[in-house]
Design a protein around this motif. Structure first.
Motif, PDB file in Angstrom:
ATOM      1  N   ILE A   1       0.925  -1.208   0.177  1.00  0.00           N
ATOM      2  CA  ILE A   1      -0.448   0.329  -0.027  1.00  0.00           C
ATOM      3  C   ILE A   1       0.373   1.081   0.186  1.00  0.00           C
ATOM      4  CG2 ILE A   1      -2.075   1.034   1.661  1.00  0.00           C
ATOM      5  CD1 ILE A   1      -2.978  -1.136  -0.290  1.00  0.00           C
ATOM      6  N   GLU A   2       0.679   2.481  -0.662  1.00  0.00           N
ATOM      7  CA  GLU A   2       1.427   3.422  -0.808  1.00  0.00           C
ATOM      8  C   GLU A   2       0.499   4.485  -0.218  1.00  0.00           C
ATOM      9  OE1 GLU A   2       1.569   5.468  -4.858  1.00  0.00           O
ATOM     10  OE2 GLU A   2       2.847   3.526  -5.271  1.00  0.00           O
ATOM     11  N   HIS A   3       1.010   4.508   1.303  1.00  0.00           N
ATOM     12  CA  HIS A   3       0.396   5.634   1.880  1.00  0.00           C
ATOM     13  C   HIS A   3       0.467   7.023   1.424  1.00  0.00           C
ATOM     14  CE1 HIS A   3      -0.509   2.482   4.574  1.00  0.00           C
ATOM     15  NE2 HIS A   3       0.329   1.700   4.759  1.00  0.00           N
ATOM     16  N   TRP A   4      -0.020   8.013   1.864  1.00  0.00           N
ATOM     17  CA  TRP A   4      -0.005   9.382   1.348  1.00  0.00           C
ATOM     18  C   TRP A   4      -0.089  10.062   2.221  1.00  0.00           C
ATOM     19  CZ3 TRP A   4      -2.559  13.754   4.669  1.00  0.00           C
ATOM     20  CH2 TRP A   4      -3.535  12.980   5.309  1.00  0.00           C
ATOM     21  N   LYS A   5       0.468   9.359   4.120  1.00  0.00           N
ATOM     22  CA  LYS A   5       1.280  10.039   4.782  1.00  0.00           C
ATOM     23  C   LYS A   5       1.942   9.695   5.952  1.00  0.00           C
ATOM     24  CE  LYS A   5       0.523  12.804   8.862  1.00  0.00           C
ATOM     25  NZ  LYS A   5      -0.354  13.094   9.590  1.00  0.00           N
ATOM     26  N   ARG A   6       3.433   9.716   5.504  1.00  0.00           N
ATOM     27  CA  ARG A   6       4.920   8.486   6.046  1.00  0.00           C
ATOM     28  C   ARG A   6       4.215   8.309   7.096  1.00  0.00           C
ATOM     29  NH1 ARG A   6      10.198  10.344   2.954  1.00  0.00           N
ATOM     30  NH2 ARG A   6       9.438   9.845   1.045  1.00  0.00           N
ATOM     31  N   THR A   7       3.764   9.216   8.733  1.00  0.00           N
ATOM     32  CA  THR A   7       4.011   8.943  10.272  1.00  0.00           C
ATOM     33  C   THR A   7       2.565   8.173   9.913  1.00  0.00           C
ATOM     34  OG1 THR A   7       2.746  11.272   9.650  1.00  0.00           O
ATOM     35  CG2 THR A   7       5.149  11.839  10.168  1.00  0.00           C
ATOM     36  N   SER A   8       2.322   8.293  11.551  1.00  0.00           N
ATOM     37  CA  SER A   8       1.308   7.171  12.028  1.00  0.00           C
ATOM     38  C   SER A   8       0.170   8.404  11.433  1.00  0.00           C
ATOM     39  CB  SER A   8       1.133   6.860  13.065  1.00  0.00           C
ATOM     40  OG  SER A   8      -0.106   5.635  13.727  1.00  0.00           O
ATOM     41  N   HIS A   9      -0.809   7.221  10.799  1.00  0.00           N
ATOM     42  CA  HIS A   9      -2.254   8.307  10.388  1.00  0.00           C
ATOM     43  C   HIS A   9      -3.548   6.723  10.314  1.00  0.00           C
ATOM     44  CE1 HIS A   9      -1.032   6.387   6.613  1.00  0.00           C
ATOM     45  NE2 HIS A   9      -1.656   6.621   6.421  1.00  0.00           N
ATOM     46  N   GLY A  10      -4.616   7.480   9.909  1.00  0.00           N
ATOM     47  CA  GLY A  10      -5.735   6.248   9.623  1.00  0.00           C
ATOM     48  C   GLY A  10      -5.867   5.900   8.646  1.00  0.00           C
ATOM     49  N   CYS A  11      -5.804   4.985   7.700  1.00  0.00           N
ATOM     50  CA  CYS A  11      -5.588   4.587   6.066  1.00  0.00           C
ATOM     51  C   CYS A  11      -7.546   5.399   5.410  1.00  0.00           C
ATOM     52  CB  CYS A  11      -5.359   3.244   5.056  1.00  0.00           C
ATOM     53  SG  CYS A  11      -3.856   2.830   5.859  1.00  0.00           S
ATOM     54  N   ASP A  12      -7.468   6.428   4.093  1.00  0.00           N
ATOM     55  CA  ASP A  12      -8.690   6.208   3.793  1.00  0.00           C
ATOM     56  C   ASP A  12      -8.404   5.964   2.251  1.00  0.00           C
ATOM     57  OD1 ASP A  12      -7.080   8.294   2.770  1.00  0.00           O
ATOM     58  OD2 ASP A  12      -8.252   9.897   4.505  1.00  0.00           O
ATOM     59  N   HIS A  13      -8.870   7.175   1.609  1.00  0.00           N
ATOM     60  CA  HIS A  13      -9.254   6.807  -0.055  1.00  0.00           C
ATOM     61  C   HIS A  13      -8.045   6.835  -0.791  1.00  0.00           C
ATOM     62  CE1 HIS A  13     -10.889  10.728   0.508  1.00  0.00           C
ATOM     63  NE2 HIS A  13     -10.133  11.124  -0.979  1.00  0.00           N
ATOM     64  N   ARG A  14      -6.970   8.297   0.621  1.00  0.00           N
ATOM     65  CA  ARG A  14      -5.564   8.564  -0.455  1.00  0.00           C
ATOM     66  C   ARG A  14      -5.215   7.028  -0.311  1.00  0.00           C
ATOM     67  NH1 ARG A  14      -6.083  13.360   3.373  1.00  0.00           N
ATOM     68  NH2 ARG A  14      -6.738  12.176   4.070  1.00  0.00           N
ATOM     69  N   CYS A  15      -4.967   6.187   0.377  1.00  0.00           N
ATOM     70  CA  CYS A  15      -3.800   5.186   0.419  1.00  0.00           C
ATOM     71  C   CYS A  15      -4.161   4.124  -0.779  1.00  0.00           C
ATOM     72  CB  CYS A  15      -3.382   4.384   2.101  1.00  0.00           C
ATOM     73  SG  CYS A  15      -3.299   5.863   3.669  1.00  0.00           S
ATOM     74  N   ARG A  16      -3.227   3.416  -1.653  1.00  0.00           N
ATOM     75  CA  ARG A  16      -3.765   2.801  -2.263  1.00  0.00           C
ATOM     76  C   ARG A  16      -2.689   2.056  -2.696  1.00  0.00           C
ATOM     77  NH1 ARG A  16      -5.245   7.815  -7.097  1.00  0.00           N
ATOM     78  NH2 ARG A  16      -6.724   8.731  -5.670  1.00  0.00           N
ATOM     79  N   PRO A  17      -3.252   0.816  -3.562  1.00  0.00           N
ATOM     80  CA  PRO A  17      -2.344  -0.498  -4.080  1.00  0.00           C
ATOM     81  C   PRO A  17      -0.930   0.365  -4.193  1.00  0.00           C
ATOM     82  CG  PRO A  17      -4.773  -1.213  -3.891  1.00  0.00           C
ATOM     83  CD  PRO A  17      -4.548   0.843  -4.241  1.00  0.00           C
ATOM     84  N   HIS A  18       0.153  -0.424  -4.294  1.00  0.00           N
ATOM     85  CA  HIS A  18       0.755   0.317  -5.314  1.00  0.00           C
ATOM     86  C   HIS A  18       1.135  -0.141  -6.401  1.00  0.00           C
ATOM     87  CE1 HIS A  18       4.995   0.565  -6.195  1.00  0.00           C
ATOM     88  NE2 HIS A  18       5.417  -0.252  -7.211  1.00  0.00           N
ATOM     89  N   VAL A  19       1.896   0.519  -7.508  1.00  0.00           N
ATOM     90  CA  VAL A  19       1.408  -0.108  -9.074  1.00  0.00           C
ATOM     91  C   VAL A  19       2.876   0.794  -9.416  1.00  0.00           C
ATOM     92  CG1 VAL A  19       0.152   0.203 -11.328  1.00  0.00           C
ATOM     93  CG2 VAL A  19      -0.924  -0.314  -9.155  1.00  0.00           C
ATOM     94  N   CYS A  20       3.152  -0.477 -10.480  1.00  0.00           N
ATOM     95  CA  CYS A  20       4.625  -0.303 -10.645  1.00  0.00           C
ATOM     96  C   CYS A  20       4.745   1.020 -11.835  1.00  0.00           C
ATOM     97  CB  CYS A  20       5.564  -1.320 -10.949  1.00  0.00           C
ATOM     98  SG  CYS A  20       6.324  -2.352  -9.875  1.00  0.00           S
ATOM     99  N   LYS A  21       5.570   1.688 -11.796  1.00  0.00           N
ATOM    100  CA  LYS A  21       5.607   2.679 -12.496  1.00  0.00           C
ATOM    101  C   LYS A  21       7.082   2.905 -13.081  1.00  0.00           C
ATOM    102  CE  LYS A  21       1.539   5.950 -11.658  1.00  0.00           C
ATOM    103  NZ  LYS A  21       1.304   6.789 -11.223  1.00  0.00           N
ATOM    104  N   PRO A  22       7.314   2.496 -14.019  1.00  0.00           N
ATOM    105  CA  PRO A  22       8.777   2.717 -15.081  1.00  0.00           C
ATOM    106  C   PRO A  22       9.325   4.260 -14.614  1.00  0.00           C
ATOM    107  CG  PRO A  22       7.537   2.657 -17.027  1.00  0.00           C
ATOM    108  CD  PRO A  22       6.660   2.841 -15.831  1.00  0.00           C
ATOM    109  N   LEU A  23      10.837   4.369 -14.590  1.00  0.00           N
ATOM    110  CA  LEU A  23      11.744   5.503 -14.482  1.00  0.00           C
ATOM    111  C   LEU A  23      11.720   6.373 -16.215  1.00  0.00           C
ATOM    112  CD1 LEU A  23      12.656   7.684 -12.426  1.00  0.00           C
ATOM    113  CD2 LEU A  23      15.059   6.134 -12.673  1.00  0.00           C
ATOM    114  N   ALA A  24      11.025   7.704 -16.274  1.00  0.00           N
ATOM    115  CA  ALA A  24      11.446   8.274 -17.270  1.00  0.00           C
ATOM    116  C   ALA A  24      12.615   8.086 -17.792  1.00  0.00           C
ATOM    117  CB  ALA A  24      11.122   9.622 -17.107  1.00  0.00           C
ATOM    118  N   GLN A  25      12.655   7.337 -19.636  1.00  0.00           N
ATOM    119  CA  GLN A  25      14.118   6.877 -19.759  1.00  0.00           C
ATOM    120  C   GLN A  25      14.807   8.427 -20.154  1.00  0.00           C
ATOM    121  OE1 GLN A  25      13.522   3.697 -21.550  1.00  0.00           O
ATOM    122  NE2 GLN A  25      15.850   3.703 -22.157  1.00  0.00           N
ATOM    123  N   SER A  26      14.645   9.410 -19.626  1.00  0.00           N
ATOM    124  CA  SER A  26      15.238  10.984 -20.035  1.00  0.00           C
ATOM    125  C   SER A  26      16.299  10.670 -18.753  1.00  0.00           C
ATOM    126  CB  SER A  26      15.227  12.239 -20.022  1.00  0.00           C
ATOM    127  OG  SER A  26      14.209  12.700 -19.058  1.00  0.00           O
TER     128      SER A  26
END
Length: 552
Positions: free
Chosen positions: A81-106
């Motif tokens: 899960i990619e959390h919208w906040k690094r400190t302790s918090h209650g997860c909501d719709h802003r915390c989403r499953p991680h989706v791999c994205k490539p680094l830009a070619q440049s």
């Protein structure tokens, strides 16, 4: 040799230790250093920082680049899960499953540059006998994808900025000079010669965080840019406003005051990031997806599309290498002329006739499908009178048998004839051939023989004895030699309008449409076509390739 290097390594240093010493000695701009160090901290050190230099190989680098192309965050391939906040918090719709994205070619290319520089230093220090990255497959150069704002978008942006005239002048100057934002921030009034209509670019403002400082230009080249009269007028008015503001504050505008300043006396320069943020808010309000840097792209696009040579464009933009960068990155903008072709002659290609924009006209169609070939054959019979006006078209069953096609395919052929305005087809009734107006008289081409005498030839009477230019025009799919063309519209021998364009089709119908469109856009009417001619020449050439005329 490679085995000996591994068995008897000259150093036990790791990649991390090399990067630390490399950055300690690297001489680059502070902003560049910050970028390189961030790339090393975020990507290089976490993945290969602990690898010993002696253990580096092309396989290590190929795997490293493959991982960067897989996921920019270097996840462990587990669902997280990619959390919208690094400190302790209650997860909501802003915390989403991680989706791999490539680094830009440049960005991967930049990482390759950082590693290559560090390893070359290691070879000079004799930490390594050879540079292992030389045998790795380098990340490919991403293709240039210029996306400058369109002319309409540029006009909207400029019009919306006039609420603040000083801000509008900054945007205008960016559009006409292609200057970088840092160069505009560093511009002083003694760099602007309003009498000689010249702008000098000699320095730039850099910003890192909240800190700013003046430095040399990006390519360390000073340049002089000619200003058009409108730009001179705007800058004159802008200077007058600056002088009035300074007088209201009880001071005078110094000669070395900044042209664009946040202070009344012009003693301080604007910050580059401030310009970017303000411009982003402006285009967001207008619903335009663009960036401030693309105004520089817009300037290059308009210069190239108007026929300015690449070396001159490179000089105005401040590119080094005599235009090599311009050719590599900006030359793709020559196709911008083609992308704007639909707006008409003196915008490039002719407008499509009124009607469904998805319909391809018969003169633009190269028949490939069976129904297209049937429709083209029937069209020829209608135009030459074999099938008379007012007579019914053969039934779809007859057409099916005649052309050896399915009934549905024959029906599509009739539909295409209807789209072209040749028949009146209604449900439940046979299609009726419509009456056609008198065909347009033949167009002609004027060429010059060896003695310089004019020669006019009807396009419908082309023979092998005709001059080469006329023979070329007779081929519907032919084009002029590669490169930009200049189209000159003349009326009774006097130039009316001209434009630089990509190569255009050389069939009579296309040239006639170009001529008619140019007449309309120049305030004339179709009935006056006999008074006009269209000359085609290669950009920079004095001799015309051909001159097209058409009877009234």
């Amino acid at each position: 040799m490679q085995v000996d290097d591994r068995l008897n390594p000259r150093t036990s240093a790791s990649v991390a230790q090399l990067m630390e010493q490399h950055f300690a000695l690297l001489e680059v701009e502070r902003t560049t250093r910050s970028t390189y160090e961030n790339l090393a901290t975020t990507h290089i050190l976490p993945l290969i920082g602990k690898v010993k230099l002696a253990a580096l190989s092309s396989q290590v680098f190929d795997s490293f680049y493959a991982e960067l192309r897989r996921c920019r965050t270097h996840c462990n391939r587990r669902k997280a899960i990619e959390h919208w906040k690094r400190t302790s918090h209650g997860c909501d719709h802003r915390c989403r499953p991680h989706v791999c994205k490539p680094l830009a070619q440049s960005t991967i290319r930049q990482i390759h540059v950082v590693l290559s520089g560090a390893l070359r230093r290691a070879v000079r220090w004799q930490w390594l006998a050879r540079n292992p990255i030389e045998h790795a497959e380098p990340p490919r150069q991403p293709p240039a994808k210029p996306q400058p704002p369109t002319s309409e978008e540029a006009a909207r942006i400029l019009n919306a900025s006039w609420d603040d005239p000083d801000w509008a002048v900054l945007i205008w100057l960016t559009m006409v000079t292609g200057s970088r934002r840092g160069e505009l921030c560093a511009l002083r009034w003694h760099d602007v010669d309003l009498v000689r209509e010249v702008l000098r670019v000699e320095r730039s403002v850099a910003q890192l965080g909240s800190e700013t400082w003046e430095k040399d230009t990006k390519t360390r080249q000073h340049r002089r840019i000619a200003l058009d009269p409108e730009s001179v007028t705007l800058l004159t008015a802008h200077r007058a406003r600056c002088m009035e503001l300074a007088a209201a504050l009880g001071t005078e505008l110094a000669l070395d005051a900044y042209v664009f300043s946040g202070s009344g006396d012009g003693s301080t320069h604007l910050k580059p990031k401030t310009i970017t943020r303000r411009y982003s808010r402006l285009v967001q309000q207008l619903g335009i997806q663009t960036t401030f840097h693309k105004l520089r792209h817009y300037s290059a696009t308009e210069l190239i599309a108007s026929g300015v040579d690449v070396r001159t464009v490179a000089g105005r933009l401040g590119h080094g290498g005599g235009g090599a960068t311009t050719l590599r990155v900006y030359a793709a903008w020559v196709s911008e002329a083609d992308q704007r072709a639909s707006s008409g002659l003196l915008d490039r290609l002719p407008r499509r006739p009124t009607g469904d924009p998805g319909v391809v006209g018969p003169d633009e169609l190269f028949a490939r499908s069976p129904y297209e070939r049937a429709a083209m054959d029937l069209r020829a019979q209608i135009l030459d009178g074999t099938i008379e006006a007012g007579s019914p078209l053969p039934t779809v069953l007859d057409l099916s048998e005649r052309y050896g096609i399915a009934v549905g395919t024959a029906n599509r052929a009739v539909g295409l004839l209807k789209e072209w305005g040749l028949v009146d087809a209604r449900r439940g009734a046979r299609a009726i051939v419509l009456g056609r107006d008198e065909a347009d008289p033949p167009a002609s081409v004027i060429t010059r023989d060896e003695g310089g005498d004019a020669r006019q030839t009807d396009l419908v009477e082309i023979s092998e004895s005709c001059p080469p230019a006329v023979q070329v025009v007779a081929q519907a799919t032919a084009q002029l030699p590669d490169g930009l063309l200049e189209l000159v519209l003349r009326r009774r021998g006097a130039d009316v309008n001209r434009v630089v364009t990509a190569p255009v089709p050389l069939n009579a119908e296309s040239l006639r449409k170009l001529l008619l469109d140019g007449i309309t856009r120049s305030g004339g009417s179709d009935e006056e076509i006999g008074q006009y001619e269209l000359e085609l020449r290669q950009v920079g050439a004095s001799d015309a390739l051909l001159t097209f005329v058409a009877s009234a």
